[in-house]
Write a protein that holds these residues in place. Sequence first.
Motif, PDB file in Angstrom:
ATOM      1  N   GLU A   1      -7.360  13.944   2.051  1.00 12.52           N
ATOM      2  CA  GLU A   1      -7.080  14.166   0.682  1.00 12.52           C
ATOM      3  C   GLU A   1      -5.781  13.451   0.465  1.00 12.52           C
ATOM      4  O   GLU A   1      -4.771  13.712   1.239  1.00 12.52           O
ATOM      5  CB  GLU A   1      -6.711  15.787   0.635  1.00 12.52           C
ATOM      6  N   GLY A   2      -5.683  12.789  -0.512  1.00 12.03           N
ATOM      7  CA  GLY A   2      -4.494  12.094  -0.966  1.00 12.03           C
ATOM      8  C   GLY A   2      -4.938  10.920  -2.056  1.00 12.03           C
ATOM      9  O   GLY A   2      -6.097  10.773  -2.355  1.00 12.03           O
ATOM     10  N   LEU A   3      -3.916  10.102  -2.118  1.00 12.85           N
ATOM     11  CA  LEU A   3      -4.009   9.084  -2.817  1.00 12.85           C
ATOM     12  C   LEU A   3      -3.509   7.526  -2.168  1.00 12.85           C
ATOM     13  O   LEU A   3      -2.472   7.813  -1.760  1.00 12.85           O
ATOM     14  CB  LEU A   3      -3.467   9.243  -4.288  1.00 12.85           C
ATOM     15  N   VAL A   4      -4.293   6.452  -2.216  1.00  7.88           N
ATOM     16  CA  VAL A   4      -3.882   5.186  -1.835  1.00  7.88           C
ATOM     17  C   VAL A   4      -3.941   4.118  -2.720  1.00  7.88           C
ATOM     18  O   VAL A   4      -4.946   4.333  -3.305  1.00  7.88           O
ATOM     19  CB  VAL A   4      -4.824   4.946  -0.796  1.00  7.88           C
ATOM     20  N   ILE A   5      -2.798   3.583  -3.051  1.00  5.61           N
ATOM     21  CA  ILE A   5      -2.617   2.596  -4.130  1.00  5.61           C
ATOM     22  C   ILE A   5      -2.365   1.432  -3.344  1.00  5.61           C
ATOM     23  O   ILE A   5      -1.387   1.468  -2.631  1.00  5.61           O
ATOM     24  CB  ILE A   5      -1.317   3.038  -5.004  1.00  5.61           C
ATOM     25  N   LEU A   6      -3.074   0.203  -4.046  1.00  2.00           N
ATOM     26  CA  LEU A   6      -2.576  -1.083  -3.694  1.00  2.00           C
ATOM     27  C   LEU A   6      -2.076  -2.091  -4.826  1.00  2.00           C
ATOM     28  O   LEU A   6      -2.574  -1.810  -5.985  1.00  2.00           O
ATOM     29  CB  LEU A   6      -3.925  -1.838  -3.125  1.00  2.00           C
TER      30      LEU A   6
ATOM     31  N   ALA B   1       4.554  -5.477   8.772  1.00  2.00           N
ATOM     32  CA  ALA B   1       6.019  -5.754   8.806  1.00  2.00           C
ATOM     33  C   ALA B   1       6.767  -4.506   8.685  1.00  2.00           C
ATOM     34  O   ALA B   1       7.780  -4.526   9.224  1.00  2.00           O
ATOM     35  CB  ALA B   1       6.227  -6.601   7.440  1.00  2.00           C
ATOM     36  N   GLY B   2       6.487  -3.301   8.291  1.00  2.00           N
ATOM     37  CA  GLY B   2       7.291  -2.324   8.144  1.00  2.00           C
ATOM     38  C   GLY B   2       6.678  -0.998   7.439  1.00  2.00           C
ATOM     39  O   GLY B   2       5.841  -1.200   6.561  1.00  2.00           O
ATOM     40  N   ALA B   3       7.099  -0.022   7.350  1.00  2.00           N
ATOM     41  CA  ALA B   3       6.553   1.235   6.770  1.00  2.00           C
ATOM     42  C   ALA B   3       7.618   2.308   6.599  1.00  2.00           C
ATOM     43  O   ALA B   3       8.800   2.304   7.442  1.00  2.00           O
ATOM     44  CB  ALA B   3       5.540   1.997   7.524  1.00  2.00           C
ATOM     45  N   SER B   4       7.700   2.913   5.402  1.00  2.00           N
ATOM     46  CA  SER B   4       8.798   3.545   5.170  1.00  2.00           C
ATOM     47  C   SER B   4       7.929   4.961   4.376  1.00  2.00           C
ATOM     48  O   SER B   4       7.199   5.098   3.935  1.00  2.00           O
ATOM     49  CB  SER B   4       9.860   3.270   4.237  1.00  2.00           C
ATOM     50  N   VAL B   5       8.639   6.197   5.029  1.00  6.68           N
ATOM     51  CA  VAL B   5       8.319   7.578   4.226  1.00  6.68           C
ATOM     52  C   VAL B   5       9.301   7.959   3.369  1.00  6.68           C
ATOM     53  O   VAL B   5      10.530   8.066   3.866  1.00  6.68           O
ATOM     54  CB  VAL B   5       7.975   8.479   5.528  1.00  6.68           C
TER      55      VAL B   5
ATOM     56  N   LEU C   1       5.787  19.760   0.049  1.00  3.76           N
ATOM     57  CA  LEU C   1       6.297  18.674  -0.833  1.00  3.76           C
ATOM     58  C   LEU C   1       5.380  17.184  -0.750  1.00  3.76           C
ATOM     59  O   LEU C   1       5.043  16.977   0.272  1.00  3.76           O
ATOM     60  CB  LEU C   1       7.822  18.292  -0.593  1.00  3.76           C
ATOM     61  N   PRO C   2       5.682  16.451  -1.766  1.00  2.00           N
ATOM     62  CA  PRO C   2       4.849  15.493  -1.946  1.00  2.00           C
ATOM     63  C   PRO C   2       5.530  14.302  -0.747  1.00  2.00           C
ATOM     64  O   PRO C   2       6.649  14.343  -0.868  1.00  2.00           O
ATOM     65  CB  PRO C   2       4.822  14.938  -3.277  1.00  2.00           C
ATOM     66  N   VAL C   3       4.993  13.544  -0.328  1.00  2.00           N
ATOM     67  CA  VAL C   3       5.278  12.403   0.527  1.00  2.00           C
ATOM     68  C   VAL C   3       4.681  11.263   0.084  1.00  2.00           C
ATOM     69  O   VAL C   3       3.270  10.909   0.048  1.00  2.00           O
ATOM     70  CB  VAL C   3       5.094  12.935   2.224  1.00  2.00           C
ATOM     71  N   ALA C   4       5.473  10.120   0.187  1.00  2.00           N
ATOM     72  CA  ALA C   4       4.669   8.617  -0.010  1.00  2.00           C
ATOM     73  C   ALA C   4       5.096   7.952   1.039  1.00  2.00           C
ATOM     74  O   ALA C   4       6.413   7.853   1.610  1.00  2.00           O
ATOM     75  CB  ALA C   4       5.474   8.198  -1.170  1.00  2.00           C
ATOM     76  N   ILE C   5       3.994   7.354   1.622  1.00  3.74           N
ATOM     77  CA  ILE C   5       4.409   6.288   2.730  1.00  3.74           C
ATOM     78  C   ILE C   5       4.111   5.015   2.112  1.00  3.74           C
ATOM     79  O   ILE C   5       3.092   4.540   1.474  1.00  3.74           O
ATOM     80  CB  ILE C   5       3.187   6.449   3.965  1.00  3.74           C
ATOM     81  N   VAL C   6       5.075   3.804   2.289  1.00  6.66           N
ATOM     82  CA  VAL C   6       4.967   2.601   1.626  1.00  6.66           C
ATOM     83  C   VAL C   6       5.104   1.387   2.819  1.00  6.66           C
ATOM     84  O   VAL C   6       5.688   1.631   3.648  1.00  6.66           O
ATOM     85  CB  VAL C   6       6.180   2.326   0.606  1.00  6.66           C
ATOM     86  N   VAL C   7       4.046   0.606   2.536  1.00  6.23           N
ATOM     87  CA  VAL C   7       3.674  -0.448   3.621  1.00  6.23           C
ATOM     88  C   VAL C   7       3.633  -1.590   2.995  1.00  6.23           C
ATOM     89  O   VAL C   7       2.840  -1.851   2.005  1.00  6.23           O
ATOM     90  CB  VAL C   7       2.478  -0.342   4.672  1.00  6.23           C
ATOM     91  N   VAL C   8       4.613  -2.746   3.373  1.00  6.46           N
ATOM     92  CA  VAL C   8       4.128  -4.147   2.610  1.00  6.46           C
ATOM     93  C   VAL C   8       3.922  -4.951   3.726  1.00  6.46           C
ATOM     94  O   VAL C   8       4.665  -5.059   4.678  1.00  6.46           O
ATOM     95  CB  VAL C   8       5.360  -4.579   1.879  1.00  6.46           C
ATOM     96  N   ASP C   9       2.967  -6.043   3.619  1.00  5.09           N
ATOM     97  CA  ASP C   9       2.820  -7.149   4.424  1.00  5.09           C
ATOM     98  C   ASP C   9       1.815  -8.055   3.522  1.00  5.09           C
ATOM     99  O   ASP C   9       1.643  -7.846   2.403  1.00  5.09           O
ATOM    100  CB  ASP C   9       1.893  -6.567   5.591  1.00  5.09           C
TER     101      ASP C   9
ATOM    102  N   VAL D   1       0.847  -1.272   0.154  1.00  9.07           N
ATOM    103  CA  VAL D   1      -0.148   0.095  -0.112  1.00  9.07           C
ATOM    104  C   VAL D   1       0.905   1.158  -0.018  1.00  9.07           C
ATOM    105  O   VAL D   1       1.879   1.200   0.719  1.00  9.07           O
ATOM    106  CB  VAL D   1      -0.863  -0.181   1.131  1.00  9.07           C
ATOM    107  N   THR D   2       0.603   2.155  -0.876  1.00  9.57           N
ATOM    108  CA  THR D   2       1.281   3.464  -0.887  1.00  9.57           C
ATOM    109  C   THR D   2       0.406   4.555  -1.012  1.00  9.57           C
ATOM    110  O   THR D   2      -0.802   4.699  -1.586  1.00  9.57           O
ATOM    111  CB  THR D   2       1.996   3.470  -2.191  1.00  9.57           C
ATOM    112  N   VAL D   3       0.728   5.494   0.095  1.00 11.33           N
ATOM    113  CA  VAL D   3      -0.317   6.676   0.243  1.00 11.33           C
ATOM    114  C   VAL D   3       0.700   7.757   0.113  1.00 11.33           C
ATOM    115  O   VAL D   3       1.766   8.173   0.613  1.00 11.33           O
ATOM    116  CB  VAL D   3      -0.561   6.611   1.817  1.00 11.33           C
ATOM    117  N   PHE D   4      -0.060   8.604  -0.935  1.00 14.03           N
ATOM    118  CA  PHE D   4       0.587   9.838  -1.308  1.00 14.03           C
ATOM    119  C   PHE D   4      -0.114  11.183  -0.745  1.00 14.03           C
ATOM    120  O   PHE D   4      -1.502  11.157  -1.072  1.00 14.03           O
ATOM    121  CB  PHE D   4       0.426  10.068  -2.723  1.00 14.03           C
ATOM    122  N   ILE D   5       0.557  11.975   0.120  1.00 11.02           N
ATOM    123  CA  ILE D   5      -0.030  13.026   0.740  1.00 11.02           C
ATOM    124  C   ILE D   5       0.949  14.252   0.677  1.00 11.02           C
ATOM    125  O   ILE D   5       2.201  14.053   0.092  1.00 11.02           O
ATOM    126  CB  ILE D   5      -0.311  12.641   2.308  1.00 11.02           C
TER     127      ILE D   5
END
Length: 127
Positions: free
Chosen positions: A96-101, A41-45, A70-78, A11-15
Amino acid sequence: MTRLTGSALRVTVFIGENDTWWHHKPLYSEIVHRAHAAGLAGASVFRGIEGFGASSLIHTSRLLSLSEDLPVAIVVVDTEERVRAFLPQLDELVGEGLVILDDCEVIRYVGRENSSDKTDKKGKRSL
């Protein structure tokens, strides 16, 4: 030892960097802390250097007046099950933002074994 290999869901969240949550806490920080509390399992910004979203306004680190959000992407994989169980929290947080699976394949993820493991401050094992 935590292991995650094979099929997974990302899951990637763009805010925006200036998006906030409770008491002016950065939204990206709240998402990471909730992912941690959910046992994911983990998350990175990742902080972007340029981008635009629904407003069509380009935010860039090159222009001083627009560099504040500035744009920020949070990535989580599990596993798919764990990520999908976390999605209601993202619905609550992201106004407000975009969530991608994305389906993805994890080749290797090994978490910390146990607290008796001898590692230095950089995470390197001592003999």
